[in-house]
Design an enzyme around this catalytic site. Structure first.
Site, PDB file in Angstrom:
ATOM      1  N   ASP A  10       0.677  -1.288  -0.001  1.00 24.94           N
ATOM      2  CA  ASP A  10       0.120  -0.092   0.025  1.00 24.94           C
ATOM      3  C   ASP A  10       0.744   1.362  -0.028  1.00 24.94           C
ATOM      4  OD1 ASP A  10      -2.526  -1.270   0.287  1.00 24.94           O
ATOM      5  OD2 ASP A  10      -2.062  -1.831   1.997  1.00 24.94           O
ATOM      6  N   LYS A  32       0.430  -7.852  -3.348  1.00 24.25           N
ATOM      7  CA  LYS A  32      -0.904  -7.328  -3.602  1.00 24.25           C
ATOM      8  C   LYS A  32      -0.605  -5.784  -3.826  1.00 24.25           C
ATOM      9  CE  LYS A  32      -4.074  -5.870  -0.318  1.00 24.25           C
ATOM     10  NZ  LYS A  32      -4.736  -4.819  -0.829  1.00 24.25           N
ATOM     11  N   ASP A  59      -5.895  -6.109  -6.444  1.00 25.26           N
ATOM     12  CA  ASP A  59      -6.988  -6.117  -5.612  1.00 25.26           C
ATOM     13  C   ASP A  59      -7.903  -4.665  -6.017  1.00 25.26           C
ATOM     14  OD1 ASP A  59      -8.707  -6.013  -3.192  1.00 25.26           O
ATOM     15  OD2 ASP A  59      -7.338  -5.482  -1.935  1.00 25.26           O
ATOM     16  N   LYS A  61     -11.344  -5.170  -6.695  1.00 20.21           N
ATOM     17  CA  LYS A  61     -12.960  -5.245  -6.376  1.00 20.21           C
ATOM     18  C   LYS A  61     -13.929  -4.888  -7.367  1.00 20.21           C
ATOM     19  CE  LYS A  61     -11.493  -4.863  -1.415  1.00 20.21           C
ATOM     20  NZ  LYS A  61     -10.017  -4.334  -1.349  1.00 20.21           N
ATOM     21  N   THR A 119     -15.179  -5.980   5.747  1.00 15.84           N
ATOM     22  CA  THR A 119     -15.137  -5.930   6.996  1.00 15.84           C
ATOM     23  C   THR A 119     -15.560  -4.669   7.856  1.00 15.84           C
ATOM     24  OG1 THR A 119     -12.757  -5.574   6.770  1.00 15.84           O
ATOM     25  CG2 THR A 119     -13.662  -7.861   7.372  1.00 15.84           C
TER      26      THR A 119
HETATM   27  O1  C5P Z   1      -1.367  -3.145   6.845  1.00 19.30           O
HETATM   28  P1  C5P Z   1      -2.301  -4.219   6.876  1.00 19.30           P
HETATM   29  O2  C5P Z   1      -1.689  -5.549   7.216  1.00 19.30           O
HETATM   30  O3  C5P Z   1      -3.746  -4.142   7.816  1.00 19.30           O
HETATM   31  O4  C5P Z   1      -2.885  -4.399   5.455  1.00 19.30           O
HETATM   32  C1  C5P Z   1      -4.115  -5.143   5.120  1.00 19.30           C
HETATM   33  C2  C5P Z   1      -4.260  -5.212   3.625  1.00 19.30           C
HETATM   34  O5  C5P Z   1      -5.644  -6.023   3.348  1.00 19.30           O
HETATM   35  C3  C5P Z   1      -4.509  -3.785   3.208  1.00 19.30           C
HETATM   36  O6  C5P Z   1      -4.340  -3.654   1.826  1.00 19.30           O
HETATM   37  C4  C5P Z   1      -6.197  -3.809   3.225  1.00 19.30           C
HETATM   38  O7  C5P Z   1      -6.926  -2.757   2.501  1.00 19.30           O
HETATM   39  C5  C5P Z   1      -6.722  -5.051   2.980  1.00 19.30           C
HETATM   40  N1  C5P Z   1      -7.955  -5.566   3.471  1.00 19.30           N
HETATM   41  C6  C5P Z   1      -8.072  -5.451   4.849  1.00 19.30           C
HETATM   42  N2  C5P Z   1      -9.210  -6.061   5.159  1.00 19.30           N
HETATM   43  C7  C5P Z   1     -10.416  -6.452   4.392  1.00 19.30           C
HETATM   44  C8  C5P Z   1     -10.173  -6.556   2.831  1.00 19.30           C
HETATM   45  C9  C5P Z   1      -8.892  -6.001   2.602  1.00 19.30           C
HETATM   46  O8  C5P Z   1      -7.357  -5.269   5.626  1.00 19.30           O
HETATM   47  N3  C5P Z   1     -11.541  -6.932   4.563  1.00 19.30           N
END
Ligand code: C5P
Length: 232
Positions: A10, A32, A59, A61, A119
């Site tokens: 990100d 990702k 990703d 969506k 979520t």
């Molecule tokens: O930094 P972190 O480990 O929280 O990143 C989690 C990644 O997964 C981010 O790119 C976030 O947008 C994605 N994500 C999430 N929860 C979801 C769907 C996608 O954290 N339900």
């Protein structure tokens, strides 16, 4: 379908993500790419990371009418990504059209997974904003079953839901789970988290890990720790 650690890159621009990946030398983590980087850096960043030898989960969506999703998926498939996703809320017809669009002339295609309910959606907003009155876990499992019936390979879900998704849709239906933290990490804005080792016990197939790796003092060591905890 395999199991792996996917690093959520990100970052806001190409330079930042390429500098980050340089740290890994000959290691090539599954990456990702989300909306922020894709919209900022364009399809070129997908090609560049792919050319460096990484697998890519794009990703984005997707959620639109079936014909639009089918054509857009064909474009993503040509980018040679390994995994992409859509919203199951687009209906079974949209998901079937997505598979058609993704499938290459030789019959191969990227792994396609569905977002069930985000979520960030809770029971209250489900009822108030979407007028869905069923319990959210029932909605999530129903969307997962519809995705499976449409021919998709799996869903994005919380590691806390992975076991139930496998019970409902079968052990081969892939679970891709964000919300992963080491026991000694700060949780940040994630609410319900699990360690890589717990996610493994719950049956996650792929864990998506962002800040515990990208913001670590030593990202390569953090990635190796994730791999060891999740795969060994
Ligand atoms: O930094 P972190 O480990 O929280 O990143 C989690 C990644 O997964 C981010 O790119 C976030 O947008 C994605 N994500 C999430 N929860 C979801 C769907 C996608 O954290 N339900």
């Amino acid at each position: 379908m395999g199991r792996d650690v996917i690093v959520a890159c990100d970052f806001a621009n190409a330079e930042q993500v390429l500098n980050f990946l340089d740290k890994f030398g000959t290691k090539k983590p599954f990456i990702k790419i989300g909306m922020e980087l894709f919209y900022g850096a364009g399809p070129q960043i997908v090609k560049e990371i792919k050319a460096r030898g990484h697998k890519i989960f794009l990703d984005l969506k997707l959620h639109d009418i079936p014909n639009t999703v089918k054509k857009s998926m064909a474009v993503l498939s040509n980018l040679d990504v390994d995994m992409c996703n859509l919203h199951a809320a687009g209906t079974k017809a949209m998901m079937e059209a997505a598979i058609e669009g993704l499938t290459r002339p030789d019959g191969t295609r990227p792994i396609l997974i569905a977002v069930t309910q985000l979520t960030s959606t809770d029971q209250e907003s489900l009822e108030r904003d979407l007028l869905i009155k069923e319990p959210i876990d029932k909605v999530v499992m129903h969307y997962a079953s519809t995705a499976k019936a449409a021919g998709l390979d799996g869903v994005v879900c919380s590691p806390l839901e992975a076991k139930k998704v496998h019970e409902t849709c079968g052990k081969d239906f892939v679970t891709v789970t964000p919300g992963v933290r080491f026991a000694d990490n700060s949780v940040g804005d994630q609410k319900r988290v699990m360690t890589p080792a717990q996610a493994k016990i719950e049956g996650s197939d792929y864990i998506v890990v962002g800040r515990p790796i990208t913001a670590a003092e030593d990202p390569v060591a953090a990635y190796d720790r994730c791999l060891a905890d999740f795969l060994d």
